[in-house]
Scaffold this motif. Structure first.
Motif, mmCIF file in Angstrom:
data_model
loop_
_atom_site.group_PDB
_atom_site.id
_atom_site.type_symbol
_atom_site.label_atom_id
_atom_site.label_comp_id
_atom_site.label_asym_id
_atom_site.label_seq_id
_atom_site.Cartn_x
_atom_site.Cartn_y
_atom_site.Cartn_z
ATOM 1 N N SER A 125 -4.094 -10.193 -6.453
ATOM 2 C CA SER A 125 -3.245 -11.013 -5.594
ATOM 3 C C SER A 125 -2.954 -10.349 -4.255
ATOM 4 N N VAL A 126 -3.363 -9.083 -4.119
ATOM 5 C CA VAL A 126 -3.110 -8.381 -2.861
ATOM 6 C C VAL A 126 -4.369 -8.394 -2.002
ATOM 7 N N LYS A 127 -4.172 -8.655 -0.732
ATOM 8 C CA LYS A 127 -5.301 -8.576 0.190
ATOM 9 C C LYS A 127 -5.046 -7.404 1.124
ATOM 10 N N LEU A 128 -6.039 -6.458 1.124
ATOM 11 C CA LEU A 128 -5.901 -5.298 1.994
ATOM 12 C C LEU A 128 -6.859 -5.451 3.155
ATOM 13 N N SER A 129 -6.404 -5.117 4.349
ATOM 14 C CA SER A 129 -7.344 -5.113 5.467
ATOM 15 C C SER A 129 -7.090 -3.878 6.312
ATOM 16 N N LEU A 130 -8.176 -3.370 6.934
ATOM 17 C CA LEU A 130 -8.089 -2.112 7.661
ATOM 18 C C LEU A 130 -8.581 -2.339 9.073
ATOM 19 N N SER A 131 -7.828 -1.910 10.000
ATOM 20 C CA SER A 131 -8.245 -2.052 11.396
ATOM 21 C C SER A 131 -7.767 -0.837 12.158
ATOM 22 N N ASP A 132 -8.746 -0.104 12.739
ATOM 23 C CA ASP A 132 -8.438 1.114 13.495
ATOM 24 C C ASP A 132 -7.498 2.043 12.736
ATOM 25 N N GLY A 133 -7.743 2.204 11.478
ATOM 26 C CA GLY A 133 -6.950 3.152 10.694
ATOM 27 C C GLY A 133 -5.635 2.569 10.198
ATOM 28 N N ALA A 134 -5.335 1.318 10.588
ATOM 29 C CA ALA A 134 -4.099 0.692 10.121
ATOM 30 C C ALA A 134 -4.412 -0.176 8.921
ATOM 31 N N LEU A 135 -3.764 0.158 7.798
ATOM 32 C CA LEU A 135 -4.018 -0.587 6.568
ATOM 33 C C LEU A 135 -2.937 -1.645 6.422
ATOM 34 N N THR A 136 -3.366 -2.916 6.241
ATOM 35 C CA THR A 136 -2.409 -4.001 6.094
ATOM 36 C C THR A 136 -2.566 -4.607 4.714
ATOM 37 N N ALA A 137 -1.415 -4.800 4.054
ATOM 38 C CA ALA A 137 -1.457 -5.416 2.738
ATOM 39 C C ALA A 137 -0.712 -6.734 2.792
ATOM 40 N N SER A 138 -1.320 -7.768 2.193
ATOM 41 C CA SER A 138 -0.620 -9.052 2.115
ATOM 42 C C SER A 138 -0.812 -9.629 0.736
ATOM 43 N N GLY A 139 -0.075 -10.724 0.463
ATOM 44 C CA GLY A 139 -0.173 -11.303 -0.871
ATOM 45 C C GLY A 139 0.992 -10.847 -1.722
ATOM 46 N N SER A 140 0.794 -10.854 -3.013
ATOM 47 C CA SER A 140 1.899 -10.477 -3.880
ATOM 48 C C SER A 140 1.432 -9.439 -4.876
ATOM 49 N N ALA A 141 2.380 -8.637 -5.326
ATOM 50 C CA ALA A 141 2.025 -7.567 -6.252
ATOM 51 C C ALA A 141 3.263 -7.158 -7.027
ATOM 52 N N PRO A 142 3.049 -6.498 -8.145
ATOM 53 C CA PRO A 142 4.217 -6.013 -8.864
ATOM 54 C C PRO A 142 4.984 -5.028 -7.987
ATOM 55 N N GLN A 143 6.252 -5.028 -8.174
ATOM 56 C CA GLN A 143 7.104 -4.170 -7.358
ATOM 57 C C GLN A 143 6.648 -2.711 -7.434
ATOM 58 N N ALA A 144 6.278 -2.267 -8.663
ATOM 59 C CA ALA A 144 5.882 -0.861 -8.849
ATOM 60 C C ALA A 144 4.685 -0.519 -7.983
ATOM 61 N N TRP A 145 3.728 -1.453 -7.939
ATOM 62 C CA TRP A 145 2.529 -1.175 -7.127
ATOM 63 C C TRP A 145 2.887 -1.078 -5.655
ATOM 64 N N ILE A 146 3.748 -2.045 -5.248
ATOM 65 C CA ILE A 146 4.136 -2.078 -3.829
ATOM 66 C C ILE A 146 4.795 -0.772 -3.454
ATOM 67 N N LEU A 189 16.249 -9.345 -6.181
ATOM 68 C CA LEU A 189 14.943 -8.842 -5.759
ATOM 69 C C LEU A 189 14.718 -9.078 -4.276
ATOM 70 N N ALA A 190 15.131 -10.276 -3.823
ATOM 71 C CA ALA A 190 14.956 -10.621 -2.407
ATOM 72 C C ALA A 190 15.698 -9.636 -1.538
ATOM 73 N N ASP A 191 16.873 -9.271 -1.959
ATOM 74 C CA ASP A 191 17.637 -8.316 -1.168
ATOM 75 C C ASP A 191 16.940 -6.960 -1.144
ATOM 76 N N ARG A 192 16.495 -6.562 -2.342
ATOM 77 C CA ARG A 192 15.882 -5.235 -2.414
ATOM 78 C C ARG A 192 14.583 -5.152 -1.591
ATOM 79 N N ASN A 193 13.869 -6.267 -1.620
ATOM 80 C CA ASN A 193 12.587 -6.262 -0.877
ATOM 81 C C ASN A 193 12.719 -6.767 0.544
ATOM 82 N N ARG A 194 13.868 -6.997 0.929
ATOM 83 C CA ARG A 194 14.129 -7.521 2.267
ATOM 84 C C ARG A 194 13.305 -8.783 2.526
ATOM 85 N N VAL A 195 13.349 -9.639 1.566
ATOM 86 C CA VAL A 195 12.633 -10.908 1.688
ATOM 87 C C VAL A 195 13.678 -12.010 1.829
#
Lengths: 604, 168
Positions: free
Chosen positions: A421-442, A510-516
């Motif tokens: 469920s996570v999409k990772l993308s890399l650009s000029d050394g910057a790693l971007t993660a999107s999508g959803s994942a278990p809190q532990a993984w995040i 959870l929303a508070d903790r994840n700043r969502v």
């Protein structure tokens, strides 16, 4: 008395005076008639008595020249006579003064050697050519079949077809006894065999000559006779006391007799006449005739070699084969080199592979360099993209860590092992993660993403804790039902009510903790009975009741809204199918939860 | 080494060929030349004889035997150094034939060394030739040797004696 010595004097009975007178008259007459000649004779006598070397020296060249002019070239007597002397003179000259002999023959050495080399070379080519001709041609094949059929060797068949004639044995035979004086042969022949053959030949010849003489009254000169049996011919040249017999294959021309056999027998008969006369059975004195006999061992091929250097089409066959082989080899080499370059190009383009050295070693292509363990293996690339055989290529690779975006991405994935469920993308050394994942993984990703080589920063773009979405989905599926015409939960839903409260608390926690940013809209519904205004109000009351319940459990009121839609947006649009159930479901509230993760970045 | 041509002369079936065969024994080409008898009328073998002082290579001309010694075959005697006159001891008639052959040879070629060989001594019971007849010949200067091609007795001696006579 000058005449006294010239006049025969009677020895007995002194002549009477009369007779003496007569004698004197005769002497006088003689003097008158022959006086001049007698004086000349007296002058010549000393010359005749001893040969004057000066005189001889003057006439010798003329004599030799005259002899050469007068006699036919076939007469070798003078040459034969001079040969031993000249040969030994030459030997002595070489021994005493080799330098002057060398100087003398030096001018002819070069051309002679050149000619010899050229002769050898052209012979070699001719032989090769002939071999190929016999080996490859249709004729050669026929001859092979013939050899197979006749159980003869191929060489014999070739000889039989190409040979004009070949002298195989030469016998010098004592005519009277039939005993062998000397013989020469191609190859080995035992002495006793030669003796028997010599005897048999004599017996043959005598028998046949007798037959010709007795039966057919042949009185012709029998110095030459020829017998033919199958492939063999027996030629005889007969001297007065010795016979030269040649056993040969093929059919020699008449010149073989006139030019070879006849002169040989003449020479032997002449030079060995004393030995022949004295022959009592000892052949030893005839040993020196052997070279003469060997000179008779001639052979002549059907194809005249006088055409000089000549290359037949058959010689072109192997040349063509070599050229074709070279062409094929060149083609294959060029093709393989092209494939090799293409392969190297692919390797260079491949992320995680760096080529440092290429070349050829031990007949194989060679490549060395650095390879990230995450890069595709060069062997696999070779097998997938190139027609080169794996055995033709040697590779030597050192491991390293590549910073190509693709490899870094692979490596990050390898380290982080993100859920699907996570999409990772890399650009000029910057790693971007999107999508959803278990809190532990995040949380783990936030900690370690930046450690990976090639990653400078880690950004989360709308990365949401999976659980938030799970609760959202779960709550949006819930439909708490109400008693008809009231804003009170229908009975039997206590457990559901408690669950709803737990869920909503956990969601916002959870929303508070994840700043969502999470917002919830509670929508009230009614069945389609009753007045619209009543239903609108009733639906709003139901929504407000639930909202108030949530607020009461500690949820920030600003995140909750409540609306009523009456019977306009029924949960079950077709209550007719199951009237009771459908109407019941429409007396309810539903939840719409909006989640906005926004963008946040976490830096290590 | 000296070479000498000798001839085997004698009536039909007196054992000339057997004597030669016994003498040269397993000569390599013996078997090969046998067939010439019927085709050419002569067969030639060679054998080296050591007389003690000297070795001589004999070319032995073995004429196909027929009682009638024809001119065509007497020409084969040309150049012979000597000959063996062979008779069959069990047939006294063959001695007469030998005598007449000898006369004809002497007429054509003069006196040549020769040895009379009385063959088949192994057949003692059938022996026909009288001792007195032999005596007479010896008295005339003939050399006579009794032989048996079957046992080999006298064979070597006959050839050696002829060789010695020729060398004299």
């Amino acid at each position: 008395m000058s005449t006294q010595s010239l006049i025969p004097q009677p020895k007995q009975n002194p002549a009477p005076p009369e007779s003496q007178r007569e004698q004197e008259v005769i002497a006088e007459l003689r003097q008158l008639l022959l006086g001049t000649e007698r004086a000349q004779a007296a002058r010549l006598r000393p010359h005749l008595e001893r040969i004057n070397p000066h005189e001889l020296g003057r006439v010798l060249p003329t004599a030799i020249r005259l002899r050469n002019d007068e006699t036919s070239s076939s007469d070798q007597q003078l040459a034969d006579a001079l040969m031993p002397t000249v040969a030994s003179a030459l030997k002595v000259a070489v021994k005493r003064d080799p330098q002057s002999v060398a100087d003398a023959i030096f001018p002819v050495m070069g051309p002679a050697i050149r000619q010899a080399v050229w002769h050898q070379f052209s012979q070699l080519v001719q032989q090769l050519d002939k071999k190929l001709q016999h080996g490859l041609s249709w004729q050669g094949l026929k001859w092979r079949i013939e050899a197979w059929q006749t159980k003869k060797s191929f060489a014999e068949i070739v000889l039989y077809h190409t040979l004009l004639y070949r002298v195989e044995h030469v016998y010098l035979i004592h005519r009277e006894t039939g005993l062998l004086l000397e013989h020469a042969a191609r190859g080995e022949v035992s002495e006793s065999d030669a003796e028997i053959e010599s005897g048999m030949l004599t017996a043959f010849k005598t028998g046949i000559q007798d037959l010709a003489h007795d039966l057919y009254k042949n009185e012709a000169d029998a110095s030459k006779s020829v017998m033919r049996v199958g492939e063999l011919e027996f030629w005889f040249a007969q001297g007065p006391q010795v016979v030269l017999a040649c056993v040969l294959r093929g059919a020699p021309p008449e010149e073989f007799y006139t030019g070879v056999m006849a002169p040989t027998i003449e020479t032997i008969q002449r030079d060995y006449s004393a030995e022949i006369d004295e022959f009592e059975g000892d052949p030893a004195p005839f040993g020196p005739t052997r070279p003469l006999l060997e000179a008779c061992l001639q052979e002549s091929q059907r194809e005249a070699d006088s055409q000089g250097f000549r290359v037949s089409p058959y010689l072109l066959v192997p040349v063509a084969v070599i050229i074709i082989a070279l062409a094929v080899w060149a083609f294959l080499t060029i093709r393989d080199n092209r494939r090799w370059r293409e392969y190297l190009g692919r390797l260079e383009a491949e992320p995680g592979i760096v080529i440092t050295e290429t070349g050829a070693r031990d007949g194989r292509y060679y490549v060395a360099g650095l390879r990230d363990p995450l890069a595709e293996s060069p062997e696999a690339i070779l097998a997938r993209t190139s027609a080169l055989a794996p055995d033709d290529v040697t590779g030597r690779w050192q491991p390293y860590q590549a910073l190509d975006a693709e490899i870094v991405g692979k490596r990050v994935r390898e380290i982080l092992r993100p859920p699907d469920s996570v999409k990772l993308s890399l650009s000029d050394g910057a790693l971007t993660a999107s999508g959803s994942a278990p809190q532990a993984w995040i949380e783990q990703a936030r900690r370690i993403a930046g450690i990976a080589p090639g990653v400078n920063s880690f950004r989360e773009q709308g990365l949401i804790d999976e659980e938030i979405l799970n609760i959202k989905a779960k709550m949006e599926a819930e439909v708490p039902r109400f008693i008809v015409g009231t804003a009170r939960f229908a009975p039997g839903q206590d457990e559901k009510r408690r669950q709803l409260l737990d869920d909503v608390k956990r969601l916002f926690d959870l929303a508070d903790r994840n700043r969502v940013a999470v917002r919830m809209e509670v929508t009230g519904h009614t069945d389609d009975t009753g007045a619209v205004e009543f239903n609108d109000r009733l639906s709003r009351e139901r929504a407000e009741m639930v909202r108030a319940l949530f607020i009461a459990s500690g949820i920030d009121a600003s995140r909750l809204t409540a609306i009523g839609v009456g019977s306009r947006q029924p949960v079950r649009a077709d209550p007719q199918t199951n009237e009771t159930e459908g109407a019941e479901m429409n007396r309810s509230v539903t939840f719409h939860i909006s989640v906005d993760a926004g963008s946040q970045s976490g830096r290590q | 080494m000296l070479r000498k041509k000798i001839c085997m002369l004698g009536a039909f079936a007196v054992g000339k060929t057997s004597l030669v065969a016994r003498f040269v024994r397993a000569h390599s080409t013996g078997a090969l030349t046998d067939k010439y008898h019927t085709t050419v009328g002569v067969k030639i073998d060679t054998k080296i004889v050591d007389t003690g002082d000297q070795s001589v290579s004999l070319a032995i001309w073995d004429m196909a035997g027929e009682d009638d010694f024809q001119k065509a075959r007497i020409s084969n005697l040309t150049g012979a150094g000597g000959y063996l006159l062979v008779a069959d001891g069990t047939r006294s008639k063959t001695l007469d034939t030998a005598r007449s052959i000898n006369e004809r040879v002497v007429q054509s070629f003069g006196a040549l060394p020769f040895v009379l060989v009385l063959n088949k001594t192994d057949l003692t019971e059938d022996w026909e030739i009288e001792e007195t007849a032999i005596r007479q010949l010896i008295d005339r200067g003939w050399r006579v040797i009794r032989s048996s091609a079957r046992s080999g007795a006298g064979v070597e001696e006959a050839f050696t004696l002829l060789t010695q006579l020729m060398l004299r």
